[in-house]
Design a protein around this motif. Structure first.
Motif, PDB file in Angstrom:
ATOM      1  N   THR A 390      16.934 -13.899  18.258  1.00 21.46           N
ATOM      2  CA  THR A 390      16.634 -12.657  18.947  1.00 21.46           C
ATOM      3  C   THR A 390      15.234 -13.204  20.020  1.00 21.46           C
ATOM      4  N   ALA A 391      15.611 -13.004  21.596  1.00 15.49           N
ATOM      5  CA  ALA A 391      14.563 -13.578  22.081  1.00 15.49           C
ATOM      6  C   ALA A 391      13.938 -12.287  22.875  1.00 15.49           C
ATOM      7  N   SER A 392      12.738 -11.930  22.858  1.00 11.63           N
ATOM      8  CA  SER A 392      11.884 -10.954  23.176  1.00 11.63           C
ATOM      9  C   SER A 392      10.924 -11.163  24.291  1.00 11.63           C
ATOM     10  N   TRP A 393      10.719 -10.494  25.222  1.00 17.61           N
ATOM     11  CA  TRP A 393       9.885 -10.678  26.149  1.00 17.61           C
ATOM     12  C   TRP A 393       8.315 -10.197  25.912  1.00 17.61           C
ATOM     13  N   SER A 394       7.260 -10.931  26.059  1.00 15.81           N
ATOM     14  CA  SER A 394       6.026 -10.844  25.758  1.00 15.81           C
ATOM     15  C   SER A 394       5.017 -10.745  26.598  1.00 15.81           C
ATOM     16  N   ALA A 395       4.199  -9.695  26.767  1.00 16.63           N
ATOM     17  CA  ALA A 395       3.160  -9.871  27.814  1.00 16.63           C
ATOM     18  C   ALA A 395       1.982 -10.870  27.376  1.00 16.63           C
ATOM     19  N   ILE A 396       2.053 -11.270  26.387  1.00 13.98           N
ATOM     20  CA  ILE A 396       1.167 -12.355  25.908  1.00 13.98           C
ATOM     21  C   ILE A 396       1.654 -13.752  25.618  1.00 13.98           C
ATOM     22  N   SER A 397       1.032 -14.738  26.139  1.00 16.86           N
ATOM     23  CA  SER A 397       1.642 -15.990  26.133  1.00 16.86           C
ATOM     24  C   SER A 397       1.741 -16.384  24.533  1.00 16.86           C
ATOM     25  N   GLN A 398       3.013 -17.051  24.396  1.00 16.54           N
ATOM     26  CA  GLN A 398       3.214 -17.558  23.070  1.00 16.54           C
ATOM     27  C   GLN A 398       2.621 -18.688  22.613  1.00 16.54           C
ATOM     28  N   PHE A 520      34.456 -28.345  33.584  1.00 22.06           N
ATOM     29  CA  PHE A 520      33.041 -28.672  33.013  1.00 22.06           C
ATOM     30  C   PHE A 520      33.102 -30.153  33.158  1.00 22.06           C
ATOM     31  N   THR A 521      31.977 -30.563  33.597  1.00 20.09           N
ATOM     32  CA  THR A 521      31.433 -32.201  33.652  1.00 20.09           C
ATOM     33  C   THR A 521      30.280 -32.365  32.681  1.00 20.09           C
ATOM     34  N   GLU A 522      29.830 -31.225  31.927  1.00 16.57           N
ATOM     35  CA  GLU A 522      28.876 -31.662  30.823  1.00 16.57           C
ATOM     36  C   GLU A 522      28.963 -30.731  29.817  1.00 16.57           C
ATOM     37  N   PRO A 523      28.152 -30.842  28.573  1.00 18.83           N
ATOM     38  CA  PRO A 523      28.061 -29.769  27.521  1.00 18.83           C
ATOM     39  C   PRO A 523      27.474 -28.567  27.805  1.00 18.83           C
ATOM     40  N   LEU A 524      27.924 -27.446  27.175  1.00 17.49           N
ATOM     41  CA  LEU A 524      27.369 -26.213  27.772  1.00 17.49           C
ATOM     42  C   LEU A 524      26.489 -25.654  26.695  1.00 17.49           C
ATOM     43  N   HIS A 525      25.459 -25.026  27.044  1.00 15.04           N
ATOM     44  CA  HIS A 525      24.486 -24.284  26.193  1.00 15.04           C
ATOM     45  C   HIS A 525      24.524 -22.762  26.526  1.00 15.04           C
ATOM     46  N   ALA A 526      24.599 -21.845  25.473  1.00 15.35           N
ATOM     47  CA  ALA A 526      24.149 -20.665  25.724  1.00 15.35           C
ATOM     48  C   ALA A 526      23.038 -20.208  26.467  1.00 15.35           C
ATOM     49  N   ALA A 527      22.863 -19.479  27.492  1.00  9.53           N
ATOM     50  CA  ALA A 527      21.645 -19.356  28.111  1.00  9.53           C
ATOM     51  C   ALA A 527      21.286 -17.898  28.286  1.00  9.53           C
ATOM     52  N   LEU A 528      20.216 -17.328  28.008  1.00 12.33           N
ATOM     53  CA  LEU A 528      19.625 -15.982  28.164  1.00 12.33           C
ATOM     54  C   LEU A 528      18.277 -16.048  29.149  1.00 12.33           C
ATOM     55  N   TRP A 529      18.038 -14.826  29.928  1.00 14.14           N
ATOM     56  CA  TRP A 529      17.164 -14.393  30.833  1.00 14.14           C
ATOM     57  C   TRP A 529      16.768 -12.836  30.478  1.00 14.14           C
ATOM     58  N   VAL A 530      15.513 -12.823  29.850  1.00 13.54           N
ATOM     59  CA  VAL A 530      15.052 -11.443  29.363  1.00 13.54           C
ATOM     60  C   VAL A 530      13.985 -10.999  30.349  1.00 13.54           C
ATOM     61  N   GLY A 531      14.146  -9.999  30.745  1.00 12.84           N
ATOM     62  CA  GLY A 531      13.276  -9.025  31.545  1.00 12.84           C
ATOM     63  C   GLY A 531      13.001  -7.790  30.996  1.00 12.84           C
ATOM     64  N   ARG A 532      11.904  -7.813  30.188  1.00 16.21           N
ATOM     65  CA  ARG A 532      11.657  -6.858  29.280  1.00 16.21           C
ATOM     66  C   ARG A 532      12.387  -6.492  28.266  1.00 16.21           C
ATOM     67  N   GLY A 533      12.065  -5.951  27.073  1.00 19.54           N
ATOM     68  CA  GLY A 533      12.749  -5.794  26.133  1.00 19.54           C
ATOM     69  C   GLY A 533      13.331  -7.166  25.371  1.00 19.54           C
ATOM     70  N   CYS A 534      14.396  -7.077  24.516  1.00 21.33           N
ATOM     71  CA  CYS A 534      14.878  -8.268  23.993  1.00 21.33           C
ATOM     72  C   CYS A 534      16.245  -8.340  24.029  1.00 21.33           C
ATOM     73  N   ILE A 535      16.916  -9.563  23.696  1.00 20.75           N
ATOM     74  CA  ILE A 535      18.140  -9.819  23.635  1.00 20.75           C
ATOM     75  C   ILE A 535      18.529 -10.480  22.269  1.00 20.75           C
ATOM     76  N   MET A 536      19.547  -9.765  21.566  1.00 20.53           N
ATOM     77  CA  MET A 536      20.022 -10.482  20.279  1.00 20.53           C
ATOM     78  C   MET A 536      21.272 -11.025  20.266  1.00 20.53           C
ATOM     79  N   ILE A 537      21.431 -12.235  19.643  1.00 21.71           N
ATOM     80  CA  ILE A 537      22.644 -12.960  19.292  1.00 21.71           C
ATOM     81  C   ILE A 537      23.096 -12.286  18.085  1.00 21.71           C
ATOM     82  N   THR A 538      24.383 -11.693  18.312  1.00 23.14           N
ATOM     83  CA  THR A 538      24.931 -11.023  16.970  1.00 23.14           C
ATOM     84  C   THR A 538      26.184 -11.456  16.574  1.00 23.14           C
ATOM     85  N   GLY A 539      26.567 -12.560  17.258  1.00 21.52           N
ATOM     86  CA  GLY A 539      27.825 -13.420  16.585  1.00 21.52           C
ATOM     87  C   GLY A 539      28.138 -14.649  17.350  1.00 21.52           C
TER      88      GLY A 539
END
Length: 539
Positions: A390-398, A520-539
């Motif tokens: 899970t990636a969550s947006w935080s107002a406080i620097s981590q 595709f010319t390079e390996p691929l990573h999953a990428a997330l951009w979170v603007g408020r709230g959170c995103i969860m990888i479920t599978g």
């Protein structure tokens, strides 16, 4: 002498007639059987017949619903949509035929002065408003006012409607053809070009446009061919899968029938065993019943006697209804047994398990690829959960440790896993985020600046929600998608070798949103951009 001239004229006219007949026969061969005109972009079917590309394409479109395609010429049938191969040779023949045909044959323009027999015109005089053959052209006036042009029937259109003078100039400001008096009158001071020069410039522009259109048409033809090839591949793939699935179900039916025979055989065996035991017990009890009947008759005889001495001297018969004897018989009845349902169920379960295990081996069931988030890439305002899902947006620097891989400007994070081959999919829950982007990117994506945001470069492909609008973004170019679908849960599928990345909405039923095709010319990573709230990888 007059006879010789007449003979020459007859020979000349006869040769023209033969030439016209030969030309007519050739033209007949160059006519499309659908539109009955000369071929335009001729294409060839497998049966060898040729048609205009547009004509045969329209015919085949009308046949799509019937499940079979037929040639309009010979009715040859084809189960798949025929591949339309351009007939370059025939196209060149049509071009050469048109180039050898004088314009007057197409337009039907003949010499004005040859009144006894029609002779094709070579030129038209705009001053005389007449068309001339080669013979009359030799004696025609060569003065400047007699302007010659290619044969035309629109001689009046080449003169000014006001001054009745030949149109010699072109006013570029008013886009009008004008005569010399017009140039000194209402068009005075305008930029004027000689008509022929303006004509050549316009033709040059038209040729450029034609060249561009030709290029676009060729590109469109290539796209059509690629799509037709893709359709054939899909049809072949579907046919192959259909064949495999049919074989699978045929094998399943065979195994189920064998299992059914085995289970029914076990039921019959147990039934026969129980039946035999019951028959033996029945036989024993029948013997017992006969013995009891005999004793009953003897006792009845004793009861009917009047001589007490005889009755009293008869040995004591005891209790013929002994409880122990009755219980023994009851035990024998209960001991006969019953069908062993547990054994039958066990055989059925074992057989079905074997069949199901075989199906799982045959049918490739892809499991979701395990994706974990890489803390070393997370922006300082992105909190990563302990399970790295899970990636969550935080107002406080981590206060993440400074690393070269970390995104400096945007709230993004990549996965630790990189995919460089095979087929994979992973799923995310975005229902708790207001603005988000999910997708995949190359590891070479920059980590700072405006080009570091996923989707804003040629190294990433993402699905985005922003301002309640949904889109697929790559290299800053967006494909907008409808807003009336549930996008709370998403699935991203990757086929690396095929160069395909597909996005799905996990609604009921699952909805395919779009498939991106790339090399595709390079390996691929999953990428997330979170603007408020959170995103969860479920599978």
């Amino acid at each position: 002498m007059h006879t010789l001239v007449s003979e020459c004229q007859r020979n000349f006219h006869f040769s023209l007639l033969l030439s016209a007949m030969a030309s007519a026969d050739l033209r007949q061969e160059l006519n499309c059987s659908i539109c009955l005109n000369l071929y335009i972009d001729p294409v060839t079917l497998r049966c060898g017949h040729n048609f205009c590309w547009v004509c045969i394409d329209r015919v085949l479109e009308t046949q799509e619903g019937s499940g079979v395609y037929t040639c309009p010429e010979c009715r040859a049938e084809c189960q798949e949509h025929p591949a339309l191969q351009r007939n370059i040779t025939l196209c060149n023949i049509v071009g050469m035929f048109l180039s050898t045909q004088p314009d007057q044959e197409e337009t039907g323009i003949f010499c004005t002065y040859c009144i006894h027999s029609p002779v094709p015109a070579a030129k038209s005089c705009l001053h005389c408003e007449a068309s001339l053959c080669d013979n009359h052209l030799r004696v025609h006036s060569k003065s400047a006012e007699h302007v010659l042009s290619d044969p035309t029937t629109s001689l009046g259109n080449r003169k000014c409607s006001i001054h009745k003078k030949i149109l010699e100039y072109y006013c570029t400001e008013d886009a009008a053809c004008i005569c010399v008096y017009c140039s000194a009158g209402e068009h005075r001071g305008h930029k004027v070009e000689i008509l022929d020069e303006a004509f050549e410039k316009k033709k040059k522009k038209l040729r450029n446009v034609l060249q561009k259109l030709t290029t676009k048409r060729e590109e469109t033809e290539k796209q059509v061919q690629r799509l037709q090839e893709r359709r054939r591949e899909d049809q072949e793939k579907a046919a192959g899968v259909t064949k495999r699935v049919t074989a699978l179900f045929r094998d399943i039916r065979r195994q189920l029938e064998n299992l059914e025979r085995r289970v029914l055989s076990e039921i019959s065996r147990q039934e026969e065993s129980v039946s035999l035991s019951v028959s033996n017990l029945i036989q024993q009890l029948e013997i017992k019943k006969d013995e009891l009947s005999r004793k009953m008759r003897h006792i009845e005889e004793l009861c009917n006697m009047s001589d007490p001495v005889t009755v009293l001297q008869e040995p004591d018969t005891g209790d013929l209804c002994d409880t122990e004897d009755r219980e023994r018989h009851d035990d024998q009845v209960h001991g006969v047994g019953d069908l062993n349902v547990g054994l039958i169920s066990g055989k059925l379960h074992t057989g079905l398990s074997v069949i199901i295990r075989g199906i799982k081996i045959w049918v490739y069931v892809q499991e979701p690829t395990d994706m974990l988030l890489d803390v070393n890439t997370a922006h300082r305002h992105i909190h990563i959960s302990g399970n790295k899902k899970t990636a969550s947006w935080s107002a406080i620097s981590q206060k993440h440790q400074k690393t070269p891989e970390r995104f400096r400007k945007y709230h993004q994070v990549l996965s630790t896993r990189r995919l460089s081959s095979g087929r994979h999919y992973w799923e995310v829950d975005v229902s708790k985020s207001v603005w988000w982007m999910v997708g995949m990117c190359y590891p070479s994506i920059v980590r700072r600046g405006s080009k570091s945001v996923i989707g804003n470069n040629n190294k990433s492909w993402v699905f985005s929600r922003h301002n309640n609008r949904y889109s697929l973004i790559h290299d800053s170019k967006s494909i907008w998608l409808p807003n009336n679908l549930p996008y709370d849960r998403m699935r991203i599928c990757l086929d690396y070798e095929a160069g395909q990345m597909s996005f799905y909405s996990l609604c009921d039923p699952i909805r395919h949103l779009h498939t991106i095709t790339a090399t595709f010319t390079e390996p691929l990573h999953a990428a997330l951009w979170v603007g408020r709230g959170c995103i969860m990888i479920t599978g």
